[in-house]
Design an enzyme around this catalytic site. Structure first.
Site, PDB file in Angstrom:
ATOM      1  N   LYS A 111      -2.788   5.896  -4.301  1.00  0.00           N
ATOM      2  CA  LYS A 111      -3.935   6.791  -4.062  1.00  0.00           C
ATOM      3  C   LYS A 111      -3.752   8.138  -4.738  1.00  0.00           C
ATOM      4  CE  LYS A 111      -4.019   4.613   0.496  1.00  0.00           C
ATOM      5  NZ  LYS A 111      -2.615   4.528   0.952  1.00  0.00           N
ATOM      6  N   ASP A 149       0.839  -1.198   0.000  1.00  0.00           N
ATOM      7  CA  ASP A 149       0.000   0.000   0.000  1.00  0.00           C
ATOM      8  C   ASP A 149       0.877   1.253   0.000  1.00  0.00           C
ATOM      9  OD1 ASP A 149      -2.836   1.159   0.536  1.00  0.00           O
ATOM     10  OD2 ASP A 149      -1.503   2.241   1.913  1.00  0.00           O
ATOM     11  N   HIS A 208      -7.898   9.241  -2.145  1.00  0.00           N
ATOM     12  CA  HIS A 208      -7.353   9.231  -0.780  1.00  0.00           C
ATOM     13  C   HIS A 208      -8.303   9.856   0.243  1.00  0.00           C
ATOM     14  CE1 HIS A 208      -3.102   9.125   1.205  1.00  0.00           C
ATOM     15  NE2 HIS A 208      -4.031   8.849   2.105  1.00  0.00           N
ATOM     16  N   TYR A 218       2.629  10.081  -0.042  1.00  0.00           N
ATOM     17  CA  TYR A 218       3.648   9.534   0.882  1.00  0.00           C
ATOM     18  C   TYR A 218       5.069   9.759   0.364  1.00  0.00           C
ATOM     19  CZ  TYR A 218      -0.289   6.696   2.723  1.00  0.00           C
ATOM     20  OH  TYR A 218      -1.484   6.251   3.224  1.00  0.00           O
TER      21      TYR A 218
HETATM   22  P1  NDP Z   1       0.180   1.000  11.910  1.00  0.00           P
HETATM   23  O1  NDP Z   1      -1.038   0.728  12.688  1.00  0.00           O
HETATM   24  O2  NDP Z   1       0.572   0.053  10.834  1.00  0.00           O
HETATM   25  O3  NDP Z   1       1.388   1.199  12.924  1.00  0.00           O
HETATM   26  C1  NDP Z   1       2.686   1.504  12.491  1.00  0.00           C
HETATM   27  C2  NDP Z   1       3.560   1.760  13.713  1.00  0.00           C
HETATM   28  O4  NDP Z   1       3.599   0.584  14.539  1.00  0.00           O
HETATM   29  C3  NDP Z   1       4.998   2.070  13.368  1.00  0.00           C
HETATM   30  O5  NDP Z   1       5.438   3.029  14.313  1.00  0.00           O
HETATM   31  C4  NDP Z   1       5.724   0.747  13.563  1.00  0.00           C
HETATM   32  O6  NDP Z   1       7.049   0.955  13.952  1.00  0.00           O
HETATM   33  C5  NDP Z   1       4.929   0.131  14.699  1.00  0.00           C
HETATM   34  N1  NDP Z   1       4.852  -1.336  14.635  1.00  0.00           N
HETATM   35  C6  NDP Z   1       4.672  -2.104  13.533  1.00  0.00           C
HETATM   36  N2  NDP Z   1       4.606  -3.402  13.875  1.00  0.00           N
HETATM   37  C7  NDP Z   1       4.731  -3.464  15.227  1.00  0.00           C
HETATM   38  C8  NDP Z   1       4.744  -4.519  16.163  1.00  0.00           C
HETATM   39  N3  NDP Z   1       4.600  -5.784  15.744  1.00  0.00           N
HETATM   40  N4  NDP Z   1       4.922  -4.211  17.463  1.00  0.00           N
HETATM   41  C9  NDP Z   1       5.070  -2.935  17.861  1.00  0.00           C
HETATM   42  N5  NDP Z   1       5.056  -1.879  17.031  1.00  0.00           N
HETATM   43  C10 NDP Z   1       4.887  -2.147  15.712  1.00  0.00           C
HETATM   44  O7  NDP Z   1       0.037   2.499  11.363  1.00  0.00           O
HETATM   45  P2  NDP Z   1      -0.083   3.298  10.025  1.00  0.00           P
HETATM   46  O8  NDP Z   1      -0.765   4.529  10.427  1.00  0.00           O
HETATM   47  O9  NDP Z   1       1.234   3.394   9.348  1.00  0.00           O
HETATM   48  O10 NDP Z   1      -1.086   2.465   9.088  1.00  0.00           O
HETATM   49  C11 NDP Z   1      -0.649   1.444   8.229  1.00  0.00           C
HETATM   50  C12 NDP Z   1      -0.693   1.862   6.771  1.00  0.00           C
HETATM   51  O11 NDP Z   1      -2.006   2.256   6.411  1.00  0.00           O
HETATM   52  C13 NDP Z   1       0.142   3.087   6.409  1.00  0.00           C
HETATM   53  O12 NDP Z   1       1.539   2.826   6.379  1.00  0.00           O
HETATM   54  C14 NDP Z   1      -0.469   3.467   5.097  1.00  0.00           C
HETATM   55  O13 NDP Z   1       0.017   2.608   4.064  1.00  0.00           O
HETATM   56  C15 NDP Z   1      -1.942   3.236   5.378  1.00  0.00           C
HETATM   57  N6  NDP Z   1      -2.646   4.451   5.854  1.00  0.00           N
HETATM   58  C16 NDP Z   1      -3.601   5.016   5.038  1.00  0.00           C
HETATM   59  C17 NDP Z   1      -4.265   6.162   5.412  1.00  0.00           C
HETATM   60  C18 NDP Z   1      -5.307   6.743   4.514  1.00  0.00           C
HETATM   61  O14 NDP Z   1      -5.679   7.901   4.707  1.00  0.00           O
HETATM   62  N7  NDP Z   1      -5.825   6.003   3.568  1.00  0.00           N
HETATM   63  C19 NDP Z   1      -3.992   6.831   6.699  1.00  0.00           C
HETATM   64  C20 NDP Z   1      -3.047   6.118   7.529  1.00  0.00           C
HETATM   65  C21 NDP Z   1      -2.406   4.991   7.094  1.00  0.00           C
HETATM   66  P3  NDP Z   1       8.350   0.653  13.031  1.00  0.00           P
HETATM   67  O15 NDP Z   1       8.031   1.019  11.622  1.00  0.00           O
HETATM   68  O16 NDP Z   1       9.376   1.523  13.639  1.00  0.00           O
HETATM   69  O17 NDP Z   1       8.643  -0.832  13.193  1.00  0.00           O
END
Ligand code: NDP
Length: 312
Positions: free
Chosen positions: A76, A46, A109, A51
């Site tokens: 998006k 995704d 988006h 981004y």
């Molecule tokens: P997530 O819920 O995926 O959380 C990501 C965070 O959690 C990062 O800080 C990561 O740290 C940490 N993390 C990941 N795995 C673990 C784990 N197993 N244990 C502990 N911490 C963990 O958040 P997002 O907001 O990034 O959502 C996911 C995706 O959704 C986005 O990347 C994007 O592609 C999409 N999105 C779409 C939106 C929209 O408007 N359509 C808005 C928001 C997100 P680290 O990377 O340091 O490991």
């Protein structure tokens, strides 16, 4: 490996992998992260124009060497290109950066147009300059992208129920998917049921809720992935709270797109693809706090989610 490789079927007939890989933030880390993800077994990536990670995704895909047809790539359309004459231009730029002829799913988006601009965030003073393109007109331009084969499926993101109903009443092609904030602290059962009734697939973004450090409103409460109910449920399966949050989404028939730049977490999150027993799905249903962490209403000049659950 306990990864089940769950897939769902979109209303186009195409299959969408149940676990996808999020790539928002940590732009510089995404080439390696996407490479690690594909190596681990993810086949759904995704990204989004805004981004700035499309070229990183392409580099990670290239390094992994998996044939294009084995991947499900989502990007998006950003708010600065909602005008019908701008949609194809922006999709072409995304395809170029992604080094591909098509995306598997192209999402609007947000329903909210900004002013037409080459800038992602056109400004009026210190405020974002909003535009007046109706998202229905944007949608019709996206329908043409599907007809041309540049997007195999089209969908939306961050729509309220009334916005989606209005779109459904005017669309020639029904959205195949709706990507929205959804996790055990924001379960939105009735909105979820509405999508099932209309055969629109849901993807959970921020599946770990307040784990994303950018969400200031989620900092003063405990982390969703540490919630005692999720942790306790996980023990039965040898899984952690994060994996339970993902399995809960899959149990609803939804796709989940966790993001991580950390190789061990990238692998572990894929193992969130396991079957939760019905009694455990019900336990996780019980932690709902109707808490929304992503709401840019103040900066985008649009009142989002007006008829949905989640404190504003
Ligand atoms: P997530 O819920 O995926 O959380 C990501 C965070 O959690 C990062 O800080 C990561 O740290 C940490 N993390 C990941 N795995 C673990 C784990 N197993 N244990 C502990 N911490 C963990 O958040 P997002 O907001 O990034 O959502 C996911 C995706 O959704 C986005 O990347 C994007 O592609 C999409 N999105 C779409 C939106 C929209 O408007 N359509 C808005 C928001 C997100 P680290 O990377 O340091 O490991």
């Amino acid at each position: 490996m306990s990864y089940q490789g769950t897939t769902f079927t979109l209303n186009t007939g195409a299959k969408i992998p149940g676990i996808g890989f999020g790539t928002w933030q940590d732009k510089e880390a995404q080439e390696d992260a996407v490479y690690e993800a594909i190596k681990a077994g993810y086949r759904h990536i995704d990204t989004a124009r805004v981004y700035g990670t499309e070229s990183g995704v392409a580099a990670g895909v290239k390094k992994a060497g998996v044939p294009r047809e084995e991947l499900f790539i989502v990007t998006k359309l950003w708010n600065n290109a909602h005008h019908p004459d701008d949609v194809e231009k922006q999709l072409d730029a995304s395809l170029k950066d992604l080094n591909t002829d098509y995306v598997d799913l192209y999402l609007m988006h947000w329903p909210s147009a900004f002013a037409r601009s080459d800038e992602l965030f056109p400004k009026e003073g210190d405020k974002t300059k909003t535009g007046d393109t109706d998202y229905v007109d944007t949608w019709h331009a996206m329908e043409k992208m599907q007809q041309k084969g540049k997007a195999k499926a089209i969908g939306v993101s961050n729509f309220s129920k009334s916005e989606l109903e209005r779109l459904l009443s005017k669309a020639n092609t029904k959205p195949a998917a709706h990507q929205m904030e959804m996790h055990p602290y924001l379960a939105q059962k009735s909105f979820s049921d509405f999508h099932k009734e209309n055969d629109i697939h849901i993807t959970h973004y921020s599946p770990f809720g307040n784990q994303n450090a950018i969400y200031s409103s989620g900092q003063d409460i405990g982390k969703l992935i540490d919630d005692p109910v999720l942790v306790e449920v996980g023990k039965k399966y040898g899984k952690n709270g994060a994996q339970v949050a993902l399995a809960w989404g899959l149990a609803k028939g939804h796709t989940v797109i966790p993001k991580s730049k950390t190789p061990a977490r990238i692998k572990a999150n894929l193992e969130g693809d396991f079957k939760l027993d019905a009694e455990d799905v019900a336990k996780v249903d019980g932690v709902d706090k109707k808490l929304r962490f992503n709401d840019p209403s103040g900066t985008f000049g649009w009142k989002f989610y007006s008829d949905l659950e989640g404190k504003q």
